[in-house]
Scaffold this motif. Structure first.
Motif, PDB file in Angstrom:
ATOM      1  N   ALA A   1       0.845  -1.245   0.078  1.00  0.00           N
ATOM      2  CA  ALA A   1       0.106   0.093  -0.068  1.00  0.00           C
ATOM      3  C   ALA A   1       0.953   1.302   0.016  1.00  0.00           C
ATOM      4  O   ALA A   1       0.205   2.235  -0.483  1.00  0.00           O
ATOM      5  CB  ALA A   1      -0.787   0.004   1.049  1.00  0.00           C
ATOM      6  N   THR A   2       2.012   1.094   0.411  1.00  0.00           N
ATOM      7  CA  THR A   2       2.757   2.384   0.651  1.00  0.00           C
ATOM      8  C   THR A   2       4.011   2.315  -0.491  1.00  0.00           C
ATOM      9  O   THR A   2       4.941   3.338  -0.421  1.00  0.00           O
ATOM     10  CB  THR A   2       3.462   2.461   2.160  1.00  0.00           C
ATOM     11  OG1 THR A   2       4.315   1.464   2.407  1.00  0.00           O
ATOM     12  CG2 THR A   2       2.240   2.862   2.999  1.00  0.00           C
ATOM     13  N   ASP A   3       4.055   1.584  -1.147  1.00  0.00           N
ATOM     14  CA  ASP A   3       5.069   1.219  -2.213  1.00  0.00           C
ATOM     15  C   ASP A   3       6.406   1.176  -1.666  1.00  0.00           C
ATOM     16  O   ASP A   3       7.533   1.618  -1.983  1.00  0.00           O
ATOM     17  CB  ASP A   3       5.065   2.575  -3.343  1.00  0.00           C
ATOM     18  CG  ASP A   3       5.988   2.189  -4.596  1.00  0.00           C
ATOM     19  OD1 ASP A   3       6.051   1.076  -4.867  1.00  0.00           O
ATOM     20  OD2 ASP A   3       6.543   3.155  -5.016  1.00  0.00           O
ATOM     21  N   ARG A   4       6.628   0.394  -0.562  1.00  0.00           N
ATOM     22  CA  ARG A   4       7.822   0.106   0.172  1.00  0.00           C
ATOM     23  C   ARG A   4       8.110  -1.245   0.113  1.00  0.00           C
ATOM     24  O   ARG A   4       7.332  -2.254  -0.493  1.00  0.00           O
ATOM     25  CB  ARG A   4       7.764   0.565   1.619  1.00  0.00           C
ATOM     26  CG  ARG A   4       7.378   1.903   2.009  1.00  0.00           C
ATOM     27  CD  ARG A   4       8.670   2.914   2.040  1.00  0.00           C
ATOM     28  NE  ARG A   4       8.228   4.209   1.729  1.00  0.00           N
ATOM     29  CZ  ARG A   4       9.042   4.972   2.375  1.00  0.00           C
ATOM     30  NH1 ARG A   4      10.273   4.782   2.559  1.00  0.00           N
ATOM     31  NH2 ARG A   4       8.786   6.367   2.346  1.00  0.00           N
ATOM     32  N   SER A   5       9.160  -1.656   0.689  1.00  0.00           N
ATOM     33  CA  SER A   5       9.586  -3.102   0.651  1.00  0.00           C
ATOM     34  C   SER A   5       9.694  -3.739   2.171  1.00  0.00           C
ATOM     35  O   SER A   5       9.969  -3.068   3.046  1.00  0.00           O
ATOM     36  CB  SER A   5      10.790  -3.257  -0.283  1.00  0.00           C
ATOM     37  OG  SER A   5      11.865  -2.669   0.492  1.00  0.00           O
ATOM     38  N   VAL A   6       9.620  -5.166   2.130  1.00  0.00           N
ATOM     39  CA  VAL A   6       9.897  -5.693   3.672  1.00  0.00           C
ATOM     40  C   VAL A   6      11.481  -6.277   3.636  1.00  0.00           C
ATOM     41  O   VAL A   6      11.555  -6.823   2.607  1.00  0.00           O
ATOM     42  CB  VAL A   6       8.714  -6.928   3.743  1.00  0.00           C
ATOM     43  CG1 VAL A   6       9.268  -7.581   4.911  1.00  0.00           C
ATOM     44  CG2 VAL A   6       7.377  -6.435   3.552  1.00  0.00           C
ATOM     45  N   ARG A   7      11.994  -5.889   4.560  1.00  0.00           N
ATOM     46  CA  ARG A   7      13.220  -6.336   4.678  1.00  0.00           C
ATOM     47  C   ARG A   7      13.628  -6.857   5.867  1.00  0.00           C
ATOM     48  O   ARG A   7      13.049  -6.737   6.899  1.00  0.00           O
ATOM     49  CB  ARG A   7      14.368  -4.832   4.278  1.00  0.00           C
ATOM     50  CG  ARG A   7      14.120  -4.171   5.478  1.00  0.00           C
ATOM     51  CD  ARG A   7      15.169  -2.759   5.162  1.00  0.00           C
ATOM     52  NE  ARG A   7      14.962  -1.926   6.267  1.00  0.00           N
ATOM     53  CZ  ARG A   7      15.788  -1.905   7.370  1.00  0.00           C
ATOM     54  NH1 ARG A   7      16.534  -3.004   7.702  1.00  0.00           N
ATOM     55  NH2 ARG A   7      15.727  -1.178   8.394  1.00  0.00           N
ATOM     56  N   PRO A   8      14.900  -7.447   5.814  1.00  0.00           N
ATOM     57  CA  PRO A   8      15.098  -8.349   7.031  1.00  0.00           C
ATOM     58  C   PRO A   8      15.698  -7.375   8.012  1.00  0.00           C
ATOM     59  O   PRO A   8      16.322  -6.172   7.421  1.00  0.00           O
ATOM     60  CB  PRO A   8      16.425  -9.216   6.791  1.00  0.00           C
ATOM     61  CG  PRO A   8      16.273  -9.495   5.048  1.00  0.00           C
ATOM     62  CD  PRO A   8      15.553  -8.354   4.783  1.00  0.00           C
ATOM     63  N   HIS A   9      15.441  -7.240   9.289  1.00  0.00           N
ATOM     64  CA  HIS A   9      15.904  -6.475  10.350  1.00  0.00           C
ATOM     65  C   HIS A   9      16.040  -7.295  11.785  1.00  0.00           C
ATOM     66  O   HIS A   9      14.832  -7.490  12.002  1.00  0.00           O
ATOM     67  CB  HIS A   9      14.983  -5.656  10.431  1.00  0.00           C
ATOM     68  CG  HIS A   9      15.566  -4.093  11.374  1.00  0.00           C
ATOM     69  ND1 HIS A   9      16.535  -3.506  10.996  1.00  0.00           N
ATOM     70  CD2 HIS A   9      14.770  -3.984  12.707  1.00  0.00           C
ATOM     71  CE1 HIS A   9      16.601  -2.491  11.851  1.00  0.00           C
ATOM     72  NE2 HIS A   9      15.783  -2.598  12.956  1.00  0.00           N
ATOM     73  N   ARG A  10      17.086  -7.331  12.452  1.00  0.00           N
ATOM     74  CA  ARG A  10      17.344  -7.646  13.829  1.00  0.00           C
ATOM     75  C   ARG A  10      16.577  -9.050  13.949  1.00  0.00           C
ATOM     76  O   ARG A  10      16.202  -9.276  15.088  1.00  0.00           O
ATOM     77  CB  ARG A  10      16.766  -6.676  14.771  1.00  0.00           C
ATOM     78  CG  ARG A  10      17.404  -5.203  14.502  1.00  0.00           C
ATOM     79  CD  ARG A  10      16.835  -4.432  15.867  1.00  0.00           C
ATOM     80  NE  ARG A  10      17.340  -4.751  17.079  1.00  0.00           N
ATOM     81  CZ  ARG A  10      18.403  -4.733  17.485  1.00  0.00           C
ATOM     82  NH1 ARG A  10      19.360  -3.785  16.637  1.00  0.00           N
ATOM     83  NH2 ARG A  10      19.093  -5.299  18.685  1.00  0.00           N
TER      84      ARG A  10
ATOM     85  N   GLY B   1      14.227 -10.283  12.385  1.00  0.00           N
ATOM     86  CA  GLY B   1      12.894 -10.219  12.012  1.00  0.00           C
ATOM     87  C   GLY B   1      12.945  -9.719  10.447  1.00  0.00           C
ATOM     88  O   GLY B   1      13.687  -9.775   9.978  1.00  0.00           O
ATOM     89  N   HIS B   2      11.523  -8.808  10.414  1.00  0.00           N
ATOM     90  CA  HIS B   2      11.471  -8.170   9.161  1.00  0.00           C
ATOM     91  C   HIS B   2      10.730  -6.974   9.510  1.00  0.00           C
ATOM     92  O   HIS B   2       9.986  -6.780  10.597  1.00  0.00           O
ATOM     93  CB  HIS B   2      10.577  -8.949   8.246  1.00  0.00           C
ATOM     94  CG  HIS B   2      11.131 -10.095   7.754  1.00  0.00           C
ATOM     95  ND1 HIS B   2      11.136 -11.379   8.441  1.00  0.00           N
ATOM     96  CD2 HIS B   2      11.666 -10.356   6.653  1.00  0.00           C
ATOM     97  CE1 HIS B   2      11.915 -12.365   7.616  1.00  0.00           C
ATOM     98  NE2 HIS B   2      12.353 -11.779   6.563  1.00  0.00           N
ATOM     99  N   ALA B   3      10.919  -5.916   8.691  1.00  0.00           N
ATOM    100  CA  ALA B   3      10.587  -4.719   9.083  1.00  0.00           C
ATOM    101  C   ALA B   3      10.169  -3.906   7.694  1.00  0.00           C
ATOM    102  O   ALA B   3      10.354  -4.169   6.607  1.00  0.00           O
ATOM    103  CB  ALA B   3      11.731  -3.746   9.321  1.00  0.00           C
TER     104      ALA B   3
END
Length: 377
Positions: free
Chosen positions: A115-124, A126-128
């Motif tokens: 919905a926000t034209d962003r991507s899910v990325r690995p972080h700490r 987990g994912h963010a």
């Protein structure tokens, strides 16, 4: 399994941000009809500090436990199981960077990213998904970050109250030492684009408003401050996880951390005072949220709160409305100080002048006059 429980009121069409609501013109319903996702809480807050050793000394004295330390970053936690409460990275200046909120499911991150034209990325671990709110604050939404186990902590002090005797043949001797912070509670932000930012949070992340404050004599313009909680359906949630206020300058106001009881608030405050830290305001009990509070500033003047005994609301509670005033911030306790309100800060005056010349915000002469009157009342 989802942490959220079904709430038939979520489909009430009168809860749309854009529908007509009962009450005065400018009245706000306090929740979105169909938000993109519904966050379940704050995960952590991110700061930058030029001197990590000095930052660590204050934060440990305030009650945090260091869980990771490198030359470029500190990670700090409370005693309860969960994600760390704070990440402090080395930076050119002392500043709040932004909040990280917890999502209910990995699918929420995917929906948010689409919905926000962003991507899910690995972080700490987990994912963010990384966003930016209308005020310019980076906002991180995380899921699956491994939780830290609980640390040992003292039990609440047994209290003899009225004819209820919880403590017999035993004394009360709370230690004056650093607090045992349990968890991160909330963050409070100032913004020159209050209404725009409020609607963005409600529509994008799905929290709901517990209380609105308005300028005395200007209620028709709508709220200028909101205390916002997570919508967990029938599960009680903190009165506010996020609070926002219309201000002549966008920035961090304070963050708050729960401790076990009044003894912990008071004894930890004496400890901080004995170590030379600057007290900002307290001890008292708030009206909105009911917390017993005590505010302190770190060596760079950023403000942090110890609190205990806060309100818990489920999704059936509708927003309260009250006028904004310094005297209305507490039920009992000392008067709100200029150290807390920033009323005498030259930077605030300069920011107010600049805000009046900037057409991209919601600060006008009437709002500025109302804010000044509120903070001096």
């Amino acid at each position: 399994m989802s942490k959220l429980s079904p709430d038939p009121e979520r489909e009430d069409p009168h809860r749309s941000l854009h529908s007509e609501t009962a009450g005065l013109p400018g009245e706000h319903p306090g929740r979105a009809r169909n938000p993109l996702i519904r966050i379940t809480g704050l995960a952590w807050l991110e700061f930058e500090k030029p001197d990590l050793a000095r930052a660590e000394r204050f934060l440990v004295d305030f009650g945090f436990t260091v869980t990771d330390r490198t030359p470029e970053a500190l990670v700090l936690r409370g005693h309860w199981a969960g994600t760390p409460s704070m990440v402090v990275r080395r930076g050119a200046t002392s500043r709040f960077v932004g909040p990280a909120f917890a999502a209910d499911a990995r699918a929420d991150l995917d929906r948010l990213a689409r919905a926000t034209d962003r991507s899910v990325r690995p972080h700490r671990g987990g994912h963010a998904v990384d966003l930016v709110d209308p005020s310019g604050f980076p906002v991180r939404v995380v899921y699956g970050v491994p939780e830290l186990p609980a640390l040992p902590e003292r039990d609440p002090s047994p209290v003899n109250a009225g004819n209820r005797s919880a403590r017999v043949n035993a004394t009360q001797r709370p230690a004056r030492r650093a607090a045992q912070i349990q968890r991160l509670g909330h963050v409070v932000l100032g913004t020159t684009r209050f209404r725009t930012a409020l609607d963005w949070y409600l529509e994008t992340l799905g929290p709901i408003v517990s209380d609105f404050l308005y300028l005395d004599g200007q209620r028709e313009r709508g709220p200028v401050m909101a205390f916002i909680r997570c919508d967990l359906g029938s599960v009680p949630a903190d009165h506010h996880t996020l609070a926002m206020a219309l201000q002549p300058q966008t920035g961090y106001l304070h963050s708050a951390y729960q401790v076990t009881d009044l003894d912990e608030v008071a004894a930890a405050g004496w400890y901080l005072g004995e170590r030379g830290y600057r007290h900002a305001w307290g001890i008292g009990r708030h009206i909105q949220g009911s917390q017993i509070f005590d505010y302190w500033r770190d060596p760079d003047r950023l403000m942090f709160e110890h609190y205990t005994d806060g309100d818990l609301f489920d999704s059936t509670m509708q927003p309260g409305w009250a006028p904004l005033s310094a005297s209305g911030l507490s039920q009992w306790g000392p008067k709100a100080t200029a150290r807390f309100t920033g009323a005498r800060d030259p930077e605030v005056l300069l920011a107010a002048i600049k805000a009046l010349t900037d057409r991209g915000n919601e600060v006008d002469f009437a709002a500025l006059r109302g804010l000044i009157q509120a903070m001096s009342s």
